[in-house]
Write a protein that holds these residues in place. Sequence first.
Motif, PDB file in Angstrom:
ATOM      1  N   PHE A 181       1.017  -1.162  -0.023  1.00  0.00           N
ATOM      2  CA  PHE A 181      -0.129  -0.026  -0.080  1.00  0.00           C
ATOM      3  C   PHE A 181       0.860   1.298   0.144  1.00  0.00           C
ATOM      4  O   PHE A 181       0.786   2.142  -0.781  1.00  0.00           O
ATOM      5  CB  PHE A 181      -1.042   0.051   1.274  1.00  0.00           C
ATOM      6  N   ILE A 182       1.856   1.450   0.862  1.00  0.00           N
ATOM      7  CA  ILE A 182       2.776   2.264   1.270  1.00  0.00           C
ATOM      8  C   ILE A 182       3.962   2.302   0.234  1.00  0.00           C
ATOM      9  O   ILE A 182       4.808   1.522   0.018  1.00  0.00           O
ATOM     10  CB  ILE A 182       3.283   2.723   2.546  1.00  0.00           C
ATOM     11  N   ALA A 183       4.140   3.251  -0.772  1.00  0.00           N
ATOM     12  CA  ALA A 183       5.411   3.310  -1.373  1.00  0.00           C
ATOM     13  C   ALA A 183       6.508   3.710  -0.927  1.00  0.00           C
ATOM     14  O   ALA A 183       6.529   4.141   0.382  1.00  0.00           O
ATOM     15  CB  ALA A 183       5.152   4.488  -2.673  1.00  0.00           C
ATOM     16  N   ASP A 184       7.747   3.500  -1.364  1.00  0.00           N
ATOM     17  CA  ASP A 184       9.132   3.919  -0.921  1.00  0.00           C
ATOM     18  C   ASP A 184       9.108   5.369  -0.862  1.00  0.00           C
ATOM     19  O   ASP A 184       8.437   6.074  -1.377  1.00  0.00           O
ATOM     20  CB  ASP A 184      10.085   3.457  -1.830  1.00  0.00           C
ATOM     21  N   ASN A 185       9.904   5.709   0.146  1.00  0.00           N
ATOM     22  CA  ASN A 185       9.985   7.192   0.442  1.00  0.00           C
ATOM     23  C   ASN A 185      11.533   7.661   0.286  1.00  0.00           C
ATOM     24  O   ASN A 185      12.097   7.076   0.814  1.00  0.00           O
ATOM     25  CB  ASN A 185       9.371   7.765   1.793  1.00  0.00           C
ATOM     26  N   PHE A 186      11.848   8.680  -0.524  1.00  0.00           N
ATOM     27  CA  PHE A 186      13.155   9.043  -0.873  1.00  0.00           C
ATOM     28  C   PHE A 186      13.566  10.662  -0.319  1.00  0.00           C
ATOM     29  O   PHE A 186      12.449  11.301  -0.438  1.00  0.00           O
ATOM     30  CB  PHE A 186      13.474   9.072  -2.298  1.00  0.00           C
ATOM     31  N   PHE A 187      14.613  10.799   0.072  1.00  0.00           N
ATOM     32  CA  PHE A 187      14.997  12.350   0.519  1.00  0.00           C
ATOM     33  C   PHE A 187      15.371  12.731  -0.969  1.00  0.00           C
ATOM     34  O   PHE A 187      15.925  12.141  -1.657  1.00  0.00           O
ATOM     35  CB  PHE A 187      16.232  12.047   1.116  1.00  0.00           C
ATOM     36  N   ILE A 188      14.976  14.266  -0.802  1.00  0.00           N
ATOM     37  CA  ILE A 188      15.329  15.039  -2.016  1.00  0.00           C
ATOM     38  C   ILE A 188      16.166  16.017  -1.505  1.00  0.00           C
ATOM     39  O   ILE A 188      16.036  16.631  -0.576  1.00  0.00           O
ATOM     40  CB  ILE A 188      13.945  15.473  -2.732  1.00  0.00           C
ATOM     41  N   ILE A 189      17.219  16.137  -2.369  1.00  0.00           N
ATOM     42  CA  ILE A 189      18.085  17.519  -2.305  1.00  0.00           C
ATOM     43  C   ILE A 189      17.444  18.744  -2.569  1.00  0.00           C
ATOM     44  O   ILE A 189      16.516  18.805  -3.285  1.00  0.00           O
ATOM     45  CB  ILE A 189      19.415  17.323  -3.270  1.00  0.00           C
ATOM     46  N   ASN A 190      17.964  19.589  -1.524  1.00  0.00           N
ATOM     47  CA  ASN A 190      17.200  21.000  -1.946  1.00  0.00           C
ATOM     48  C   ASN A 190      18.314  22.050  -1.787  1.00  0.00           C
ATOM     49  O   ASN A 190      18.485  22.842  -0.604  1.00  0.00           O
ATOM     50  CB  ASN A 190      16.158  21.461  -0.882  1.00  0.00           C
ATOM     51  N   GLU A 191      18.969  22.009  -2.977  1.00  0.00           N
ATOM     52  CA  GLU A 191      20.120  23.382  -2.964  1.00  0.00           C
ATOM     53  C   GLU A 191      19.500  24.765  -2.781  1.00  0.00           C
ATOM     54  O   GLU A 191      20.218  25.813  -2.895  1.00  0.00           O
ATOM     55  CB  GLU A 191      20.607  22.954  -4.080  1.00  0.00           C
TER      56      GLU A 191
END
Lengths: 157, 640
Positions: B425-435
Amino acid sequence: MKTLVLLLLTMTTFAQIPSGKYTLEKIECSDGKILKIGGKFMIYTVTLDVSEEKMKMTAIAKSAKWAPFKLDCTQVNEGEFKVISSSQYEGSLPLASVKCNAKTWEGILNKQHFGVEEQGIFDYEVTDSGLVIFNPATATPYSCKDTNSYPIYHYKR
Amino acid sequence: MFFGKLITLIVVTNPVFGQEVNYLDTIFVQDEVSISDEQILGAELTSEQVENFNPSSLDDLLKLSVSTTTTGGPRSSSESVQIRGMDASKLYIYIDGVKQNFRTDHNTMIAFDYDNLKSGVIENDNSNLSHSGSLGGGLILTTKSAKDFLTSNETSGAQLKLSSQNSNKEFSKNIKTYSKLFQNSWILLSVGQKKADDTVLANRYTLVNSGYEDSSFFVKINSKKSEFSADYFNRKDSAPMNPTQDSPVDIKELESKNIIRRSGLSAKTQINKISMSSFINVQSLKKERQSDKAVENRKIQTVGANLKWNGFVNVGTEYVQDKLNGDRSGDTLESYPNGLSQNISVYVDKKTLITKSFLMDAGLKVQRFDLENKISDEGLSAKFGLNYEISKHFKTGVMATTGFNPPKIQEVYADGLHHAGDGFFIADNFFIINENLKSEYSKSIELVNTFETKIGRIGQASLSYKRYWSHFDNYIYLEKIDRAIFDGENGTTQFVNARDVSLNGHEVSGSLLLKQLELSVSYSRIRALNKTLALYIEGLPADQYNYSLTYFLDKIDAQVGYLGVNALKQDRINRNTTQRQDETPGYFVHNIFAKKNFDSGYSLGTRIDNLTNRIYRKHSSNIVESGRDYKITLEYKINI
């Protein structure tokens, strides 16, 4: 008269789906792959209430106490069915309601439904421990579609 | 083994242990307590309070102040300081001038042996321009020195301290030795060990994997104008990967064996009106995940220097460099990327007595921040304060400050898998860079009114009221979006800016100081809103009353005391979100303590926390706190 008796006899020999409350034990793709229900953070509870020609599926998705997020969703599908042979019934299980603690997840579930079935023919089997149901033309194939298979629901009583 | 040998070395080399014992009258080294005009806006945790309360953790220490607490639950490895609702990522923390910059997603414990703590100051705003990297103040801890154990006639001594508490069967031993080195210089050596089992909570549930084993070593050499110190702390525990949660032990992916380590060196000196200091501090966290034995390493090395000239105006500069290293079994660690940041600030400030009763305090600071040579920013901070003594009883003051807090390396560059979904049900979760993550800015104003009066010859009473408002631009927060697998998209985690966040609060305190009795009552209320999203700031503390009483039995050289913490219901949560925070019922927790000094050099201290075994949970924690906890401390001191 003979035809009527034969017809009555045929109907009474179909294995009816026993009324009662069933709990989903597993979802198995027709190719044998078992879909893992639940993980380290989520607990899923799916029950199927069967009464005379009515079915109600209640699916609760709840985050564990130790999860870093809080999710609590309840989806109810309700529909009617009619047994048409000893191993098939015709019916549907449309969405009746969705409620989540977070509105965004209600939106997600309203778009993609768990266990929702359109009007169709379903195969079933009453076992010693419960009930098995599947529809090769299901509206919700989950990841079984990746291998061109379809989900089979195993319920225990 | 190493510490056993070290203790032996300390014992053998200290002249005290070779001497015939002469029992002296017990003499207290009195601390000079002075509430300066700067500190009218903060709170002081005096050496007497620290000595009487004998804190063994940060949470213990911060109970003494109504506007501070820790978040993260009852495991001490998960403690994170919170001052006026602001968490550790928005505050500075210094120990003897050494900046403590270790911050991760779930572990922000200050790796420090509280047996070495002398006193603390809680700075509630940015009016101390010599400290940087904060939206609203921070925590300043000062360690003990040799002279804190000696009277003016004594030249050396030793102290053995044994402590035990029952909630987690913690047993701690500490030995200190202190001596005059040569004219006007002193040395203090301290070695400590602590071992604790799992904590029994107030609901009789044992919090699994909350035990720990600590060892520490501390040396401080100081003279009239200089100071040098070296500090080492090591902790082994098996707190879960996220120590703020109580995850089941059979989910091995969430279980971990950990080592937290900190070592620091600092040097300070003063030449005429110039004071300078430099330090290096390294803190590391090693986690071994129990499912696959993958090892995660997080390390921060902080190097800093300060220079200050106290002349007609005060002019100073601070330089701090943070070097982060993170890896998982040799590969990149998504939540703790490698990186280097540098922060330099230059400030000028001046306190001016405009009239005998009118003090002005003004200052300006320019800060430049550089992250990985890719992101840089400059911030201008200022302060302007007025204190007016209306009468000999009544003072009023106002202080306006601005703050500048650059983003941390891990806030900008976290990248990769945050946590796997459940495949259903729950998808993978990824960090996203924020420059594009911008620095945070704060604008604060605080009004303070105090009333003090003598009560004949028997004592003194005081009452103070503080009202403060802050507005934050570009407030950094963690935006976590979870998605369903059938969304066709993964979930994301990213640090982002909120344009418009406000915070305000009240603090009221009253105290009565009589010959043998000290009474105080204080109250704190904080409200904060992310106006951009129309959400409460998550994890703000409940409105709280603190009641404190200390009775001095001078004739028998003893003190007894009481500390009551009454937190009201906290239901300001964001219900229509996936934020973890639950509503928290109110609670009233009673703590008592007593201490007696004996002529023979012994002193005995006891404390009972949560006397009525109240089942309670602090807001911003998901776990109930410890039950009734008895603590006993035995000290033996011998000086010559």
